[in-house]
Every structure is written in C-alpha cells, then in structure tokens.
Design a protein around this motif. Structure first.
Motif, short mmCIF file in Angstrom:
data_model
loop_
_atom_site.label_atom_id
_atom_site.label_comp_id
_atom_site.label_asym_id
_atom_site.label_seq_id
_atom_site.Cartn_x
_atom_site.Cartn_y
_atom_site.Cartn_z
N UNK A 1 0.85 -1.19 0.00
CA UNK A 1 0.00 0.00 0.00
C UNK A 1 0.88 1.24 0.00
N UNK A 2 0.51 2.19 -0.82
CA UNK A 2 1.25 3.45 -0.89
C UNK A 2 0.81 4.36 0.26
N UNK A 3 1.79 4.86 1.00
CA UNK A 3 1.47 5.80 2.08
C UNK A 3 2.26 7.09 1.89
N UNK B 1 9.23 23.47 8.27
CA UNK B 1 9.03 22.36 9.20
C UNK B 1 8.58 21.11 8.46
N UNK B 2 8.61 19.99 9.18
CA UNK B 2 8.21 18.70 8.62
C UNK B 2 7.05 18.15 9.44
N UNK B 3 6.22 17.38 8.77
CA UNK B 3 5.10 16.76 9.46
C UNK B 3 5.00 15.30 9.04
N UNK B 4 5.04 14.40 10.03
CA UNK B 4 4.88 12.98 9.76
C UNK B 4 3.42 12.68 9.43
N UNK B 5 3.19 11.83 8.44
CA UNK B 5 1.83 11.47 8.04
C UNK B 5 1.57 9.98 8.25
N UNK B 6 2.37 9.13 7.57
CA UNK B 6 2.25 7.67 7.71
C UNK B 6 0.82 7.18 7.50
N UNK B 7 0.20 7.66 6.42
CA UNK B 7 -1.16 7.24 6.10
C UNK B 7 -1.34 7.19 4.59
N UNK C 1 6.26 13.06 0.48
CA UNK C 1 7.19 11.94 0.35
C UNK C 1 6.42 10.64 0.52
N UNK C 2 6.52 9.77 -0.49
CA UNK C 2 5.71 8.56 -0.57
C UNK C 2 6.59 7.31 -0.49
N UNK C 3 6.03 6.25 0.07
CA UNK C 3 6.72 4.96 0.10
C UNK C 3 5.69 3.84 0.19
N UNK C 4 6.14 2.63 -0.18
CA UNK C 4 5.28 1.45 -0.17
C UNK C 4 5.52 0.66 1.12
N UNK D 1 3.76 -2.79 3.69
CA UNK D 1 2.92 -3.99 3.67
C UNK D 1 1.46 -3.61 3.85
N UNK D 2 0.59 -4.27 3.08
CA UNK D 2 -0.85 -3.96 3.16
C UNK D 2 -1.40 -4.22 4.54
N UNK D 3 -0.89 -5.24 5.24
CA UNK D 3 -1.40 -5.57 6.57
C UNK D 3 -1.14 -4.45 7.57
N UNK D 4 -0.08 -3.69 7.38
CA UNK D 4 0.28 -2.65 8.34
C UNK D 4 -0.63 -1.43 8.25
N UNK D 5 -1.44 -1.32 7.20
CA UNK D 5 -2.32 -0.17 7.04
C UNK D 5 -3.77 -0.47 7.36
N UNK D 6 -4.07 -1.72 7.68
CA UNK D 6 -5.46 -2.06 7.98
C UNK D 6 -5.83 -1.55 9.37
N UNK D 7 -7.02 -0.93 9.47
CA UNK D 7 -7.48 -0.39 10.75
C UNK D 7 -8.43 -1.36 11.43
#
Length: 283
Positions: free
Chosen positions: A142-144, A154-160, A272-275, A277-283
């Motif tokens: 999954x692309x986050x 400044x920088x802001x973490x998203x991770x979504x 900034x984007x990265x790929x 694991x799909x399992x790590x993004x499931x809520x």
C-alpha cells in the motif's frame, strides 16, 4: 321498624384514596414518629444541591448546534476574533508557530472552499469529510504518504494512505480521481485527465468503507475534530515501485482574494511517498 337506608351515592374521585396518597400518608406518619436519624427506612429523596452534568460537545447531535460554513466569516481576522474566546489561549497561540501546525488563514480557506464546517460550541468542533485511497500494487503493498515538507521549513509525519478533504456535494468516486490527479498526477506515467480516469485509476469493487473518528486536530491545537472518513482500495497505473516525492502545485483557479490569503497560510511544498505492507495499514 328500622329507619330506611340512605340512598346510594355515585362514587366519585374524591371518595377514592389512591395508592400514592396512602404511601405518602404512611411516610408522613413515620417521619412524625421517628424524627431523628433512627428512622428505620431510607428513601433516596433528591438533595437540594444539584451536580451539574458536563456533556462533551463532541457527543451532541449536530442538529443541536449552530454550524458555520463558508459564508460565516468574511476575513481570516473575523474568524480569529470568533475563535479566540472559544479556545484555550495557549493552544490558539501555537497555530502556525508550533512545527507541523497550520494557522487561522488555513482554516479560513477550508471554510471558504466548503471543505470544513465549525460547530458553534466551546470549544468549536471542526467537521471534515475525507476520502482515503489505499493504493495497492502488484506486490500487495500500500502506498502511504510518509511525511510532508511545509512552506515554513518544518516537517510533518503522516504515515497514512493518500487522503484528501472532499468538496461540497462531491461523490466518493469523484474525490478519489481528483485526489490521485492532484497529488500523484505529476509522477504517473501517462495522463490522469477526466476522460482517462478509469483507465489509470481503478477502484476495487466492494472496498468502500465509512467511519467516524473524533480526535483533537494536530493541525489546529485545541480544536476538536470530527472526521467522516470515506475509504476505498484502488489500483493506480504508472506509479514508481520505490520511494518517490511529489511537489504541491499552486491552485490558480481560486479567487484572487483567496490566493492572497493562501500566501499567509502554511502550505505543503513536498510529499514523500513509500510502499509498505498492506497488513500494516489495515485499521
């Protein structure tokens, strides 16, 4: 010969002693006979002093609160004056100053574009409709959006996953195509124009989910937020397989006064984007 009996009288309500009347009479007699604390029974009569029950405005039905939309505030200054008495002073002072936060100009633009509404409460409640696109590749990744670089340095973490505020009366499908076009269009091999949406972006059937999240806004400290999340899975053709970066493009279609306000707002310069694991993004 005995005297005749008096004629029968009709029974009326004044002749009837109801059960509550008997109950109250018994209590009165007991209170007279047992005036001290030795009264053998305890009845939980309400005290004269009342405790105030604090109800969080986040739990109130939306229809009970006045809501401010795009035409409520003519300038960022009028919005600022409305917000100040309704927010903790230290929280409001951090807007646009604390790294990763936005300022009142950003919130005014959201209202002007119809992307946000504010409930007239203390503190106000910001409600936002958001589309979230879980873009899945052939490796089941999954692309986050890992982080953002802002205009103030400044920088802001998203991770979504890819997320975008929805426009008024916009369908989920239209919001998905627009989000991909605006955030990833410059990096995709090929076009993501309106006529080619379906060939580049394919929404996975049956993947739509809707949920409500209530939390304090990271962008606007002290301002509670209600996020209505519309989530879908999608396949997008032409994306790089490794990490990559996209730059925010200036919106030249907005009105002149909004562009002037945008110059004062904290904007996103790079994504900034990265790929992962799909399992790590499931809520």
């Amino acid at each position: 010969m005995s005297p005749p009996l008096p004629p029968l009288q009709p029974i009326t309500n004044r002749h009837i002693t109801t059960l509550p009347d008997l109950f109250l009479t018994a209590i009165s007699i007991c209170c007279f006979l047992f005036p001290s604390k030795s009264f053998p029974f305890h009845f939980p009569f309400p005290s004269r002093s009342r405790r105030s029950l604090k109800i969080s405005t986040m739990s109130l039905p939306p229809q009970t609160l006045k809501t401010h939309h795009s035409n409520s505030f003519t300038t960022p200054q009028s919005l600022s004056e409305w917000l100040k008495p309704r927010l903790p002073s230290d929280s409001f002072a951090a807007w646009g100053v604390k790294p990763g936060t936005k300022n009142v100009h950003n919130l005014w633009l959201e209202l002007a574009e119809g992307e946000t509404s504010l409930a007239d409460s203390i503190p106000p409640i910001r409600t936002v409709q958001v589309v979230t696109v879980r873009i899945i590749d052939k490796h089941n990744r999954v692309l986050i959006e890992a982080r953002q670089e802002l205009s103030d340095g400044s920088w802001r973490d998203r991770n979504r996953p890819l997320s975008e505020k929805m426009k008024p009366n916009e369908t989920t499908e239209a919001a998905v195509y627009r989000a991909v076009r605006e955030e990833l269009g410059q990096i995709i091999k090929g076009s993501v124009g309106d006529s080619e949406n379906e060939s580049v972006v394919r929404i996975v059937p049956g993947s739509y989910r809707k949920k409500l999240e209530e939390r304090n806004s990271a962008s606007y400290p002290g301002l509670p937020a209600c996020y209505v999340l519309h989530s879908v899975d999608a396949v997008v053709e032409g994306l790089p397989e490794g990490e990559f970066c996209t730059e925010e493009e200036e919106n030249r279609e907005c009105e002149e006064n909004r562009r002037a306000v945008a110059c004062e707002a904290v904007s996103v310069k790079k994504h900034y984007w990265e790929w992962v694991s799909a399992d790590s993004t499931k809520s």
